[in-house]
Design an enzyme around this catalytic site. Structure first.
Site, short mmCIF file in Angstrom:
data_model
loop_
_atom_site.label_atom_id
_atom_site.label_comp_id
_atom_site.label_asym_id
_atom_site.label_seq_id
_atom_site.Cartn_x
_atom_site.Cartn_y
_atom_site.Cartn_z
N GLU A 173 5.06 -14.98 -44.53
CA GLU A 173 5.94 -15.61 -43.54
C GLU A 173 5.97 -14.80 -42.24
OE1 GLU A 173 9.23 -17.01 -46.84
OE2 GLU A 173 9.81 -15.65 -45.25
N CYS A 201 9.03 -11.64 -35.82
CA CYS A 201 9.19 -10.80 -37.01
C CYS A 201 7.95 -11.02 -37.88
CB CYS A 201 10.47 -11.24 -37.74
SG CYS A 201 10.73 -10.39 -39.29
N CYS A 225 17.45 -9.40 -51.32
CA CYS A 225 16.28 -9.86 -50.57
C CYS A 225 15.45 -10.84 -51.41
CB CYS A 225 15.44 -8.63 -50.22
SG CYS A 225 13.83 -9.02 -49.57
N GLY A 243 7.68 -7.13 -47.08
CA GLY A 243 7.01 -5.86 -47.37
C GLY A 243 7.64 -4.66 -46.70
N SER A 267 10.43 -1.40 -39.04
CA SER A 267 11.63 -1.25 -39.85
C SER A 267 11.25 -0.80 -41.25
CB SER A 267 12.36 -2.60 -39.91
OG SER A 267 13.40 -2.53 -40.83
N SER A 294 16.41 0.74 -42.56
CA SER A 294 17.28 -0.14 -43.34
C SER A 294 18.16 0.73 -44.24
CB SER A 294 16.43 -1.06 -44.23
OG SER A 294 15.57 -1.81 -43.44
N HIS A 334 21.91 0.08 -45.01
CA HIS A 334 22.67 -0.93 -45.77
C HIS A 334 23.79 -0.38 -46.64
CE1 HIS A 334 19.65 -3.46 -44.15
NE2 HIS A 334 18.73 -3.21 -45.04
N ASN A 363 22.26 -13.47 -45.07
CA ASN A 363 21.86 -14.87 -45.02
C ASN A 363 21.76 -15.34 -46.48
OD1 ASN A 363 20.93 -17.26 -43.98
ND2 ASN A 363 19.16 -16.37 -42.93
N CYS A 369 13.96 -13.20 -44.72
CA CYS A 369 12.70 -12.73 -45.29
C CYS A 369 12.47 -13.23 -46.71
CB CYS A 369 12.79 -11.20 -45.27
SG CYS A 369 11.67 -10.32 -46.27
S1 SF4 Z 1 14.54 -5.72 -48.03
FE1 SF4 Z 1 12.51 -5.06 -47.29
S2 SF4 Z 1 12.08 -3.26 -48.58
FE2 SF4 Z 1 13.73 -4.33 -49.63
S3 SF4 Z 1 12.67 -5.70 -51.09
FE3 SF4 Z 1 12.99 -6.90 -49.20
S4 SF4 Z 1 11.09 -6.64 -48.07
FE4 SF4 Z 1 11.14 -5.01 -49.60
#
Ligand code: SF4
Length: 354
Positions: A90, A103, A117, A162, A194, A216, A218, A293, A336
């Protein structure tokens, strides 16, 4: 046959010299590929027919094929792209006030399994090549040309599917072509990588100066981070990560972007805003907050708007620079991995490459 999009400029230049051509030809051909975005060697009109034929016998010129395009009410455009082996990835064009940000993905799937995710649920299928990574940018640029967009593509963020630093050699090569004035010619300020923070690779990346850095995070403490990002937090503790970030060489006005996805009832309390403020007190950082999201396959909820604003306000009041990013493209599964999740590899169809 090698895809020419996978070559570094140095490799391509030496291949041109082996063909008995002057180095200047490598520059010309490179511009045809990356700046004029030609789809076939036959389009390179100032290159001799003989050389074009030789190139065609050595290299392919393959770009990802657009399988699905979805446009959100807010202008976000999401592409599901099919790679040469049928894998799907994507990329998203996000409209800003006077430009688009794209992105892009760096791996097919992801090994890190972050619990919020959608990509995580695929696991890692494989790394993407440099040409596949950059092919997304060619698709984005061609789409905007075709739509006669008044907004240019100005920023690139490696925030799609990824973990880019787990595919570092190919990501590095893609950054070099992005940066190269003969290539796609994006300055480092316009490109952001990122990462969850991979020790060793993080320092290597920072030393190149090829792009800005976003991390990232979080969660403001190790216990919570290992709950929501178990594999990433096993690679480096929160405290070690902050130590590494503090030691990175930065340009005079450069700041590291710290990304924080707000997850309802998980990491959105004022107590956590306080810990985050303390954690970042010695780091040249700015904070990107984004509300989760939601997706059917994820067990978490988006926080109430009140909680989001209270979290943001707390950090502002403490002197942090905070940017509350609007979640875009919620109606088109723009987060994502969401669109890929609901499509299948080798699904029939696909449009002409843009
Ligand atoms: S947030 Fe980024 S690092 Fe974490 S699983 Fe999703 S794609 Fe992989």
């Amino acid at each position: 046959m090698n895809n020419i999009l996978d070559c570094s400029f140095a490799e391509f230049q030496s291949s041109i010299q082996e063909l008995g051509e002057s180095p200047f030809r490598a520059d010309q051909i490179w511009q045809w590929i990356w700046q004029k975005r030609c789809a076939d060697f036959s389009e390179m009109t100032n290159i001799s027919k003989g050389l074009r034929e030789k190139l065609g016998s050595i290299y392919s010129l393959h770009r990802p094929v657009v399988q699905v395009v979805k446009k959100s009410r807010d202008g976000t455009i999401k592409f599901l792209l099919r790679l040469e082996d049928g894998e799907l990835i994507e990329t998203v064009l996000i409209p800003e006030k006077d430009h688009y940000t794209q992105c892009i993905s760096s791996q097919v799937g992801c090994a890190l399994g972050c619990s919020f995710c959608s990509t995580a649920q695929m696991g890692l299928k494989r790394n993407m090549s440099s040409g596949e990574i950059l092919g997304q940018v060619l698709v984005g640029l061609n789409y905007l040309d075709r739509e006669k967009s008044s907004l240019p593509l100005r920023n690139i963020v490696y925030m799609g599917m990824g973990e880019p630093l787990l595919n570092w050699p190919r990501v590095r090569q893609s950054l070099e072509v992005l940066r190269d004035p003969r290539g796609l010619n994006f300055s480092y300020r316009r490109v952001t990588l990122s990462t969850v923070g991979i020790p060793g690779k993080l320092e290597e990346f920072a030393a190149t100066g090829l792009a800005s850095l976003a991390v990232s995070l979080h969660a403001p403490d190790q216990e919570l981070r290992s709950r929501i990002m178990p594999k990433a937090s096993a690679l480096v503790s929160v405290d070690q990560l902050i130590d590494i970030l503090t030691s990175l060489p930065l340009r005079p006005r450069q700041r590291i972007t710290v990304e924080y996805v707000l997850i309802g009832g998980v990491n959105d309390e004022i107590k956590q805003a306080r810990e985050l403020n303390r954690l970042l007190s010695h780091l040249k950082a700015k904070i990107n907050l984004i509300a989760l999201n939601p997706a059917p396959e994820i067990d978490y909820l988006r926080p109430d708007q009140e909680r989001i604003l209270a979290f943001e306000r707390y950090l502002w009041d403490k002197g942090q620079t905070v940017h509350l990013r609007k979640g875009k493209g919620c109606d088109i599964e723009a987060a994502c991995g969401q669109l890929r999740k609901h499509s299948r590899k080798n699904e029939a169809g696909g449009q002409e490459p843009f």
